[in-house]
Design an enzyme around this catalytic site. Structure first.
Site, PDB file in Angstrom:
ATOM      1  N   SER A  43       8.349 139.431   0.903  1.00  0.00           N
ATOM      2  CA  SER A  43       7.143 139.077   1.579  1.00  0.00           C
ATOM      3  C   SER A  43       7.255 140.151   2.783  1.00  0.00           C
ATOM      4  O   SER A  43       7.233 141.089   2.930  1.00  0.00           O
ATOM      5  CB  SER A  43       7.149 137.559   1.783  1.00  0.00           C
ATOM      6  OG  SER A  43       5.982 137.321   2.354  1.00  0.00           O
ATOM      7  N   ASP A  75      -0.163 136.215  -6.858  1.00  0.00           N
ATOM      8  CA  ASP A  75       0.625 135.793  -5.603  1.00  0.00           C
ATOM      9  C   ASP A  75      -0.503 135.299  -4.521  1.00  0.00           C
ATOM     10  O   ASP A  75      -1.385 136.399  -4.245  1.00  0.00           O
ATOM     11  CB  ASP A  75       1.450 136.958  -5.055  1.00  0.00           C
ATOM     12  CG  ASP A  75       2.258 136.647  -3.899  1.00  0.00           C
ATOM     13  OD1 ASP A  75       1.839 136.170  -2.962  1.00  0.00           O
ATOM     14  OD2 ASP A  75       3.444 137.337  -3.876  1.00  0.00           O
ATOM     15  N   HIS A 102       4.699 133.040  -5.069  1.00  0.00           N
ATOM     16  CA  HIS A 102       4.848 134.277  -3.930  1.00  0.00           C
ATOM     17  C   HIS A 102       6.141 135.020  -4.335  1.00  0.00           C
ATOM     18  O   HIS A 102       7.143 134.261  -4.100  1.00  0.00           O
ATOM     19  CB  HIS A 102       4.728 133.660  -2.649  1.00  0.00           C
ATOM     20  CG  HIS A 102       5.103 134.495  -1.551  1.00  0.00           C
ATOM     21  ND1 HIS A 102       4.417 135.780  -1.525  1.00  0.00           N
ATOM     22  CD2 HIS A 102       5.611 134.393  -0.398  1.00  0.00           C
ATOM     23  CE1 HIS A 102       4.811 136.361  -0.579  1.00  0.00           C
ATOM     24  NE2 HIS A 102       5.472 135.554   0.198  1.00  0.00           N
TER      25      HIS A 102
END
Length: 531
Positions: free
Chosen positions: A241, A470, A498
Site C-alpha cells: 500500500s 483493490d 487490498h
C-alpha cells in the site's frame, strides 16, 4: 471522520491496516529538495517532473549516521531484537538535531545461506512497521523466506516508536471520528471545518518541529541509512500500500542501491490529491459492488436480493443513522451515527475475509438497532483500544499526507463543486469521501511535495503488484507505477481485497518468493487468480 488518503489493509495480528481508507500521496522533488535534502527534479519532455536520484557518494556530513553502530537488545516480543537508530531531523542541516527511529529484527533462522536483510513496511502512512514485523511478517512470512533473510522493520519518523506525532486526546479523537461529514446545511459544514481545524491545531501544538520533517522522501533516506548500518550493499524490501510509495521513492533516490523490491498494492505518485481521492473513491465502490454481489447470494444478506438493492438500502441506512444514531453498548456512551457506520463498512472492504463480519454487523444494525458490530469495525480502522486510547496512526497519516502533497481542496466551496464527481464515482461513499478530502486544507505546515513520476533509471528489476478489485489502491495505479519505473515487472492478481502477497494465491506467493529467494522476477504482465 475519515482521514483522507490512507492506505491500509487487514492482516492477522497486524497492528496497522486494520482496514482503512484513502491514501498517501507523493513527495515531490523540487520542494522536497529544500526540506528533504538534495534530490533533484528531472524534467521530462512532456513537462512532467520525475524524481531525480541523489548523488552516489554519501555526503561527509551524513557519514556519522551511516557509520553508527546499533545497540541491539531483546524486545518484549520473544525472538526479536530491538534498537534505536539516529537520522538527521533535517537532511539539509545534518548534525543540527536528530530523530530517533525504532528498529526491530528477527534474524534468519536457516537452513540455507543468509541472503541479507528484508525490510518490510505495511503502509499507512502511519502504520507501525515494527508492530507489523513482530506481529505478522516475522512469524507469518513463508518459512523459506524467513530462513534466508533477517526480517527487519523501522517505524518511519513520526510513527509509533519513532518520535510519534500526537494531536488529540482519546476523548477529543472520539469526538472527531463522530463528526458528521455529509453536511446538510451551513451549520454542519462549519462543524466539519472546525473539526479539521482543531485536529490540525492539535498536531501543530504538539509536534511543531517534527511536523516539518515527516515526508516520504525523508523516510526513504532513513531507510538507506538503515541499509548501510545493517551492512547490506543493496536494499531488499517488501512494501504494501503506502509502503509501495515509500519503496518507489527509495528506488528513485537510490536506483543503484535497489536489490529485490516488491511493491504490493501500488500507488501512482503522478496524480494530484483530488484525482487520487476521486479514483480511490471509485476503488471502494468497485470493492463494494463485489461485496454486494456476494451478499445477495447468501440468506443472511439483510440489505436486499440484488446488488442495486444492497447499495440503495445501505445509503438509506446511512441516512437514517445521520438523523438518529443507534445504541452500541459502548462503555463511553458512543452511539453509531453515519460517520462511524461509513467507516465500519469501508474498513471491511479491505479484505473479503471481513465480509461475514460486516454482514452480521449490518443485520444487527438494521433489525435490532444495534450498532456494536459496525462500531467494532470502525474502532479497528482507527486503532482505538478498549480503554479509549488511540494509536498515532491517524495523526501520522495526516502529517505525512499533508506534507507530501498539496491539499485536494482548500475550501468547503471547492468540495461542494467536486461532489458530483465523487457521487458518480461512488453513490454509496462518494459524499462522505469528498468531505474527507478537505482535511489537509487547514494543516499548520506547508506541503513540501507534489505530484511527480518515479522512473528509477538503472535500478534492478522491481516487482509491482496490483489487485484488480483493490478498494484502496485501484489496479490502474499499479499499472501507472509500473509504466513509470524503468525496470518494473507488473504482476496482476485477479481478485478482491487490498494487496495480494500472503492473501491465499499460490501463484502470487510462489512468484514473489522465487523473486526474493533467487532474484528471478516474473515476466512483465504475469497474471494470477485466487487459488
Amino acid at each position: 471522520m475519515h482521514t483522507r488518503r490512507t492506505f491500509r489493509s487487514f492482516r492477522p495480528n497486524r497492528s496497522l491496516r486494520a482496514g482503512g481508507v484513502l491514501l498517501a500521496a507523493a513527495a515531490l522533488l523540487v520542494s522536497a529538495c529544500s526540506s528533504g535534502g538534495s534530490s533533484t527534479a528531472a524534467t521530462r519532455a512532456d513537462g512532467g517532473p520525475a524524481l531525480g536520484a541523489l548523488p552516489r557518494a554519501t555526503p561527509s556530513a551524513l557519514t556519522p549516521y551511516y557509520e553508527q553502530k546499533l545497540n541491539w537488545r531483546n524486545c518484549e516480543v520473544p525472538g526479536f531484537q530491538c534498537a534505536t537508530m539516529k537520522a538527521p531531523l533535517d537532511y539539509a542541516k545534518p548534525g543540527e538535531g536528530d530523530v530517533r527511529l525504532a528498529v526491530s529484527r528477527k534474524k534468519a533462522t536457516g537452513p540455507g545461506a543468509r541472503l541479507g536483510s528484508l525490510l518490510v513496511n505495511p503502509g499507512g502512512p502511519g502504520g507501525s512497521a515494527v508492530g507489523y514485523v513482530q506481529g505478522y511478517a516475522g512469524i507469518g512470512y513463508p518459512a523459506k523466506v524467513r530462513a534466508r533473510y533477517d526480517m527487519v522493520a523501522v517505524d518511519p519518523r513520526g510513527v509509533a516508536g519513532s518520535e510519534p506525532v500526537e494531536c488529540l486526546s482519546g476523548r477529543q479523537m472520539d469526538t472527531y471520528t463522530q463528526t458528521d461529514i455529509t453536511p446538510d446545511d451551513t451549520g454542519e459544514t462549519a462543524a466539519v471545518v472546525a473539526a479539521y481545524q482543531r485536529f490540525a491545531e492539535g498536531c501543530g501544538a504538539r509536534a511543531p518541529k517534527l511536523l516539518r520533517h515527516v515526508s516520504t522522501v525523508e523516510a526513504a533516506r532513513d531507510m538507506d541509512i538503515l541499509r548501510a548500518v545493517l551492512g547490506d550493499e543493496k536494499l531488499t524490501y517488501v512494501g504494501a500500500s503506502y509502503g509501495t510509495f515509500l519503496g518507489a521513492t527509495y528506488a528513485g533516490l537510490f536506483p543503484d542501491r535497489v536489490g529485490r523490491l516488491v511493491l504490493d498494492g501500488a500507488l501512482d505518485p503522478s496524480l494530484p490529491a483530488n484525482r487520487l481521492n476521486q479514483e480511490q473513491t471509485a476503488g471502494f465502490e468497485t470493492a463494494f459492488q463485489a461485496f454486494a454481489k456476494d451478499c445477495v447470494r447468501r440468506k443472511e444478506c439483510v440489505l436486499g436480493r440484488t446488488p442495486a438493492q444492497v447499495g440503495e438500502n445501505l445509503r438509506a441506512l446511512f441516512e437514517r443513522l445521520d438523523a438518529r444514531p443507534i445504541p452500541t453498548g459502548d462503555a463511553d456512551g458512543r452511539q453509531l451515527g453515519e460517520s462511524l457506520a461509513t467507516t465500519g463498512v469501508i474498513a471491511a472492504m479491505y479484505d473479503e475475509a471481513a465480509w461475514p463480519q460486516l454482514r452480521q454487523a449490518l443485520t444487527a444494525a438494521v433489525k435490532k438497532d444495534d450498532g456494536a458490530g459496525l462500531l467494532a469495525l470502525s474502532d479497528r480502522y482507527y486503532e482505538r483500544d478498549a480503554d479509549g486510547s488511540y494509536s498515532n496512526l491517524m495523526y501520522a497519516n495526516a502529517a505525512v499526507n499533508c506534507l507530501d502533497l498539496p491539499a485536494a481542496y482548500d475550501t468547503p466551496e471547492e468540495v461542494e463543486r467536486a461532489l458530483p464527481e465523487f457521487e458518480k464515482a461512488s453513490p454509496v461513499f462518494g459524499r462522505a469521501l469528498a468531505w474527507a478530502s478537505l482535511n489537509c486544507a487547514y494543516w499548520p505546515v506547508k506541503p513540501t511535495g507534489g505530484p511527480h513520476r518515479i522512473e528509477a533509471k538503472g535500478a534492478a528489476p522491481i516487482v509491482v503488484v496490483g489487485t484488480t478489485r483493490d478498494p484502496a489502491t485501484p489496479y490502474r495505479w499499479a499499472q501507472a507505477l509500473a509504466s513509470q519505473l524503468s525496470s518494473a515487472r507488473l504482476l496482476t492478481y485477479d481478485g478482491d481485497g487490498h494487496t495480494a502477497y500472503g492473501r491465499g494465491s499460490t501463484c502470487v506467493d510462489s512468484t514473489i518468493n522465487t523473486y526474493l529467494l533467487r532474484g528471478t522476477p516474473p515476466t512483465d504482465g504475469k497474471r494470477c487468480s485466487p487459488s
